[in-house]
Design a protein around this motif. Structure first.
Motif, PDB file in Angstrom:
ATOM      1  N   GLN A 101       1.017  -1.253  -0.140  1.00 51.91           N
ATOM      2  CA  GLN A 101       0.060  -0.022   0.104  1.00 51.91           C
ATOM      3  C   GLN A 101       0.884   1.238   0.014  1.00 51.91           C
ATOM      4  OE1 GLN A 101      -3.285   0.465  -0.347  1.00 51.91           O
ATOM      5  NE2 GLN A 101      -4.038  -1.452   0.039  1.00 51.91           N
ATOM      6  N   ASP A 102       2.058   1.441   0.567  1.00 49.30           N
ATOM      7  CA  ASP A 102       2.770   2.372   0.749  1.00 49.30           C
ATOM      8  C   ASP A 102       3.472   2.946  -0.690  1.00 49.30           C
ATOM      9  OD1 ASP A 102       4.986   0.738   0.045  1.00 49.30           O
ATOM     10  OD2 ASP A 102       5.715   0.816   2.413  1.00 49.30           O
ATOM     11  N   ASP A 103       3.165   1.921  -1.780  1.00 48.64           N
ATOM     12  CA  ASP A 103       3.754   2.403  -3.288  1.00 48.64           C
ATOM     13  C   ASP A 103       5.503   2.512  -3.084  1.00 48.64           C
ATOM     14  OD1 ASP A 103       1.439   2.592  -4.629  1.00 48.64           O
ATOM     15  OD2 ASP A 103       1.196   4.851  -4.032  1.00 48.64           O
ATOM     16  N   ARG A 104       5.900   1.847  -2.149  1.00 51.03           N
ATOM     17  CA  ARG A 104       7.340   1.928  -2.123  1.00 51.03           C
ATOM     18  C   ARG A 104       7.712   0.348  -2.026  1.00 51.03           C
ATOM     19  NH1 ARG A 104      11.470   5.555   1.276  1.00 51.03           N
ATOM     20  NH2 ARG A 104      13.451   4.343   1.012  1.00 51.03           N
ATOM     21  N   THR A 105       7.369  -0.498  -1.209  1.00 49.82           N
ATOM     22  CA  THR A 105       7.553  -1.770  -0.883  1.00 49.82           C
ATOM     23  C   THR A 105       7.000  -2.709  -1.793  1.00 49.82           C
ATOM     24  OG1 THR A 105       7.353  -1.229   1.398  1.00 49.82           O
ATOM     25  CG2 THR A 105       7.375  -3.533   0.803  1.00 49.82           C
ATOM     26  N   ASP A 163      12.477  -2.651  -1.929  1.00 49.07           N
ATOM     27  CA  ASP A 163      12.243  -1.313  -1.710  1.00 49.07           C
ATOM     28  C   ASP A 163      12.456  -0.475  -3.136  1.00 49.07           C
ATOM     29  OD1 ASP A 163      12.611   1.741  -1.084  1.00 49.07           O
ATOM     30  OD2 ASP A 163      12.864   1.229   1.037  1.00 49.07           O
TER      31      ASP A 163
END
Length: 314
Positions: A187-191, A208
């Motif tokens: 959900q964090d658009d990074r992980t 990441d």
């Protein structure tokens, strides 16, 4: 390599279908109804086997008549009322094109890609996109006989990693035979989670995208798909059996790291999708789209015949 992607001009691709019976590759008639194919809530979107076009059916009655668009894809995925179509390129050499479309399947941008289409994924909010192509070989069945290229694109910033093989993996030295495939975003658009193949083995990694780094989570895991609540990963695991499709789908609890084999015992060579937190869906070549419970119970059930590459619109 990280570059910026320029948004292309808009081209309309989504059209309504007329009512008729479409013949599948095995000459079975498939009912098609009138109506546009739009990425609207309550629809299951997929690639129709007979035409290669993006199609949809109601999630509540997936076995009924389907609607067909004019958009041709090998893989299609939708999230946040937008879509990612991974299609074959039109040039003289093998290649692909990643086409981004809006809710009505109008093209917003495209990226030319080397290799044969294989996997495509968007993050839940549609910002992050990833796709995988085969640049040599055309099957995951025999480790070491193929090479992949996996890209990640941030649609908000335009930052594009055309090949994430340069990702630093903790505890492993970078090697020439390292391949990544099957990205799925948190959900964090990074992980993200993905498969790493190296030295004849496969690993589930947690990556990441901003730091271009990853860590190993476990061995013998391919084509992960993160659950909507972010707590579990469905993946295919190599087990004894059919040499051409030697996998069984499992679900891994990311807190306890306990894995559960699912009730589907046929070899699934697919990156499955989650229809909700309790159900996954997947394509079986020649057998259509199926679903099974994510807790290992129940029995597989067919959703859509003569179809592949499913994803649901919420």
């Amino acid at each position: 390599m990280r570059v910026l992607i320029v948004i292309a001009a808009v081209v309309v691709l989504g059209v309504g279908a007329t009512a008729y019976a479409l013949r599948s590759p095995d000459s079975v008639a498939v009912a098609v109804e009138q109506g546009p194919v739009e990425l609207s809530a309550g629809r299951l979107v997929f690639v129709d086997d007979a035409s290669g076009k993006v199609a949809s059916v109601p999630l509540a009655s997936p076995g009924g008549p389907r609607r067909l668009s004019s958009l041709s894809c090998k893989r299609f995925y939708t999230a946040a009322r937008q879509g990612l179509c991974l299609a074959e390129g039109t040039g003289p050499l093998p290649g692909s094109v990643a086409v981004f479309v809006d809710q009505g399947l109008s093209e917003r941008r495209r990226v030319e890609v080397a290799g044969v289409p294989n996997r495509a994924k968007l993050s839940a909010d549609g910002r992050m996109a990833s796709w995988t192509t085969f640049v040599t070989g055309d099957s995951y069945a025999q480790a070491g006989t193929f090479s992949t290229r996996t890209a990640i694109l941030d649609q908000q910033t335009g930052v594009y990693s055309s090949n994430i093989e340069g990702t630093r993996v903790g505890g492993m030295k970078t090697a020439g035979d390292m391949n990544f495939w099957g990205v799925t975003f948190a959900q964090d658009d990074r992980t993200y989670y993905a498969t790493l193949g190296a030295a004849g083995k496969t690993y589930l990694v947690q990556g990441d995208a901003s730091a271009e780094s990853a860590k190993l989570l476990r061995e013998n895991a391919e084509c992960p798909s993160l659950s909507p609540d972010g707590t579990r990963v469905a993946f295919k695991k190599r087990v004894p059996g059919d040499g051409a499709r030697p996998w069984r789908e499992h679900v891994l609890d990311l807190t306890t790291m306990v894995e559960t084999p699912l009730a589907e015992t046929r070899g699934i060579d697919d990156q499955v999708v989650w229809l909700d937190n309790d159900t996954i869906a997947y394509g079986l070549p020649g057998e259509g789209i199926w679903a099974v419970q994510a807790n290992g119970e129940g029995a597989p059930r067919q959703l859509v015949p003569h179809a592949s590459s499913p994803s649901a619109v919420f």
